[in-house]
Write a protein that holds these residues in place. Structure first.
Motif, PDB file in Angstrom:
ATOM      1  N   ALA A  90    -111.570 -47.619-114.175  1.00 41.14           N
ATOM      2  CA  ALA A  90    -111.649 -47.779-112.750  1.00 41.14           C
ATOM      3  C   ALA A  90    -113.088 -47.315-112.110  1.00 41.14           C
ATOM      4  CB  ALA A  90    -110.760 -46.892-111.925  1.00 41.14           C
ATOM      5  N   HIS A  91    -113.581 -48.128-111.401  1.00 46.68           N
ATOM      6  CA  HIS A  91    -114.940 -47.900-110.811  1.00 46.68           C
ATOM      7  C   HIS A  91    -114.892 -48.030-109.192  1.00 46.68           C
ATOM      8  CE1 HIS A  91    -119.218 -49.707-109.622  1.00 46.68           C
ATOM      9  NE2 HIS A  91    -119.138 -48.159-109.480  1.00 46.68           N
ATOM     10  N   VAL A  92    -115.212 -46.683-108.647  1.00 48.90           N
ATOM     11  CA  VAL A  92    -114.994 -46.530-107.268  1.00 48.90           C
ATOM     12  C   VAL A  92    -116.340 -46.561-106.586  1.00 48.90           C
ATOM     13  CG1 VAL A  92    -114.666 -44.824-105.607  1.00 48.90           C
ATOM     14  CG2 VAL A  92    -113.270 -44.951-107.518  1.00 48.90           C
ATOM     15  N   ARG A  93    -116.762 -47.690-105.754  1.00 52.08           N
ATOM     16  CA  ARG A  93    -117.848 -48.253-105.110  1.00 52.08           C
ATOM     17  C   ARG A  93    -117.992 -47.354-103.634  1.00 52.08           C
ATOM     18  NH1 ARG A  93    -116.661 -54.234-106.588  1.00 52.08           N
ATOM     19  NH2 ARG A  93    -114.775 -53.801-105.081  1.00 52.08           N
ATOM     20  N   PRO A 150    -118.969 -57.175-104.967  1.00 52.51           N
ATOM     21  CA  PRO A 150    -118.467 -57.663-105.970  1.00 52.51           C
ATOM     22  C   PRO A 150    -116.876 -57.747-106.189  1.00 52.51           C
ATOM     23  CG  PRO A 150    -119.782 -55.530-106.570  1.00 52.51           C
ATOM     24  CD  PRO A 150    -119.813 -56.063-105.036  1.00 52.51           C
ATOM     25  N   THR A 151    -116.080 -58.368-106.821  1.00 52.97           N
ATOM     26  CA  THR A 151    -114.971 -58.413-107.295  1.00 52.97           C
ATOM     27  C   THR A 151    -114.835 -57.530-108.536  1.00 52.97           C
ATOM     28  OG1 THR A 151    -115.031 -60.610-108.476  1.00 52.97           O
ATOM     29  CG2 THR A 151    -114.661 -60.504-106.105  1.00 52.97           C
ATOM     30  N   PRO A 164    -120.617 -54.938-111.798  1.00 54.63           N
ATOM     31  CA  PRO A 164    -121.801 -54.840-112.608  1.00 54.63           C
ATOM     32  C   PRO A 164    -121.199 -53.719-113.665  1.00 54.63           C
ATOM     33  CG  PRO A 164    -122.874 -53.955-110.848  1.00 54.63           C
ATOM     34  CD  PRO A 164    -121.319 -54.924-110.433  1.00 54.63           C
ATOM     35  N   VAL A 165    -120.635 -52.753-113.058  1.00 55.55           N
ATOM     36  CA  VAL A 165    -120.453 -51.350-113.950  1.00 55.55           C
ATOM     37  C   VAL A 165    -119.038 -51.880-114.933  1.00 55.55           C
ATOM     38  CG1 VAL A 165    -119.319 -49.142-113.846  1.00 55.55           C
ATOM     39  CG2 VAL A 165    -121.210 -49.772-112.368  1.00 55.55           C
ATOM     40  N   PHE A 218    -108.825 -53.111-115.420  1.00 51.73           N
ATOM     41  CA  PHE A 218    -109.949 -52.709-114.849  1.00 51.73           C
ATOM     42  C   PHE A 218    -109.670 -52.733-113.362  1.00 51.73           C
ATOM     43  CE2 PHE A 218    -111.191 -54.652-118.826  1.00 51.73           C
ATOM     44  CZ  PHE A 218    -112.344 -53.810-119.088  1.00 51.73           C
ATOM     45  N   ALA A 219    -110.436 -51.997-112.517  1.00 52.59           N
ATOM     46  CA  ALA A 219    -110.027 -51.665-111.234  1.00 52.59           C
ATOM     47  C   ALA A 219    -111.276 -51.273-110.379  1.00 52.59           C
ATOM     48  CB  ALA A 219    -109.026 -50.601-110.655  1.00 52.59           C
ATOM     49  N   ALA A 220    -111.619 -52.262-109.381  1.00 54.18           N
ATOM     50  CA  ALA A 220    -113.016 -52.057-108.621  1.00 54.18           C
ATOM     51  C   ALA A 220    -112.443 -51.489-107.336  1.00 54.18           C
ATOM     52  CB  ALA A 220    -113.794 -53.281-108.655  1.00 54.18           C
ATOM     53  N   LEU A 221    -112.729 -50.324-106.822  1.00 50.22           N
ATOM     54  CA  LEU A 221    -112.100 -49.846-105.629  1.00 50.22           C
ATOM     55  C   LEU A 221    -113.429 -49.572-104.965  1.00 50.22           C
ATOM     56  CD1 LEU A 221    -109.749 -47.471-107.490  1.00 50.22           C
ATOM     57  CD2 LEU A 221    -108.908 -49.601-106.221  1.00 50.22           C
ATOM     58  N   ASP A 222    -112.930 -49.573-103.467  1.00 50.11           N
ATOM     59  CA  ASP A 222    -114.099 -49.086-102.478  1.00 50.11           C
ATOM     60  C   ASP A 222    -113.658 -47.850-101.567  1.00 50.11           C
ATOM     61  OD1 ASP A 222    -115.628 -51.398-103.312  1.00 50.11           O
ATOM     62  OD2 ASP A 222    -114.299 -52.800-102.014  1.00 50.11           O
ATOM     63  N   GLY A 223    -114.697 -47.122-101.236  1.00 48.61           N
ATOM     64  CA  GLY A 223    -114.483 -45.900-100.901  1.00 48.61           C
ATOM     65  C   GLY A 223    -115.200 -44.664-101.270  1.00 48.61           C
ATOM     66  N   ALA A 224    -115.007 -43.413-100.708  1.00 48.61           N
ATOM     67  CA  ALA A 224    -115.596 -42.393-101.161  1.00 48.61           C
ATOM     68  C   ALA A 224    -115.142 -41.762-102.447  1.00 48.61           C
ATOM     69  CB  ALA A 224    -115.568 -41.368-100.136  1.00 48.61           C
TER      70      ALA A 224
END
Length: 301
Positions: A37-40, A56-57, A62-63, A82-88
């Protein structure tokens, strides 16, 4: 039955990539899938009401792309998604624990001050996640253990508070020792010398026999371990009773340990917020080995 994943939180830093390797090995041992998981965290500026464009999806993050390249060609991997998540990150990372059996992350990410021993996001995850959290430190930490401290121990180390042991912490430690095929070192510290306070005119308390205190601590610790030893007869659990500061002994023991296991405070009626406790926080800050912070077992009805 769907097995909950081991979650590795990554941000492209060396710290997070070390945590990824630790999570990979753990997922294999647990026969569990791995979720990367990458938290962006994006800037909050922009025109009100306008959605950010061009984020990015999962496929072109890139991470996560870096992690895919790192894993490419490896054999014997567990199932990986894989999971790309947005937030704090300090909010999103603990939430990942609600659907995970274990959350693994590095002691620090890309942001913050380089002098920090523990990042705020790692601290928030260890304090707030519903599942156990493993924080993998940077290599080369000096525990400052003087000669004679248990720094030469190997295997899994767990701290037990005989005044209020938590079954979840002991159960986690025994299971990890069984999965790794290693011994378990159980540290039970007792305060010494005892602190005594007297009001004017009071008689001093009778002298306390240290050997009696040590014996009682050992008896209590062995009693708490009995059901776990019965469930895991293959695990050799050695109890070490030591006087003084529990945090200092655990940090010293981390010098050659594969993992140090500590518990998190139970919520109380007058203190409903999640707390880690001074011992757990000190171990997270200074331990040389990975540290597992285990949430308390739910109270019995």
């Amino acid at each position: 039955m769907i097995t909950q994943p081991v979650v590795a939180a990554v941000d492209g830093s060396d710290d997070s990539l070390r945590a990824l390797e630790w999570a990979l090995d753990t997922a294999r041992r647990r026969e569990a899938p791995l979720r990367v998981a990458h938290v962006r965290q994006y800037a909050l500026w922009g025109r009100p009401g306008a959605a950010p464009a061009g984020l990015p999806t999962t496929e072109d993050d890139p991470v996560l792309g870096l992690v895919r390249d790192r894993l490419a060609g490896r054999t014997g991997l567990p199932p990986v998604d894989f999971a790309a998540l947005d937030g704090a990150p300090g909010v999103v990372l603990p939430e990942l624990g609600s659907t995970a059996q274990l959350l693994v992350l590095g002691s620090r990410g890309r942001g913050g001050f380089t002098s920090l021993l523990l990042g705020s996001n790692s601290l928030a995850a260890a304090r707030d996640a519903e599942c156990p959290v493993v924080v993998v430190p940077r290599p080369g930490r000096d525990t400052g253990a003087p000669a004679g401290d248990p720094g030469a121990w190997t295997g899994i180390v767990v701290g037990v508070n005989v005044d209020g042991p938590d079954e979840a912490t002991l159960a986690f430690a025994f299971r990890e020792a069984a999965l790794h095929g290693t011994g378990l070192r159980v540290l039970a510290a007792y305060p010494w010398p005892p602190q005594t306070w007297m009001l004017p005119g009071e008689m001093p308390a009778p002298q306390i026999d240290q050997s009696a205190v040590e014996h009682e601590t050992r008896v209590l610790a062995d009693g708490f371990l009995t059901p776990h030893r019965a469930r895991h007869p293959e695990v050799t659990a050695e109890v070490r009773v030591l006087p003084g500061d529990a945090a200092g002994h655990l940090v010293a023991a981390s010098g050659d340990a594969g993992l140090v296991v500590v518990g998190r405070h139970r919520r109380r009626l007058l203190a409903p917020a999640r707390m880690m406790g001074s011992v757990t926080q000190a171990v997270l800050l200074h331990a040389a080995s990975p540290v597992a912070v285990v949430p308390p077992a739910p109270p019995e009805e």
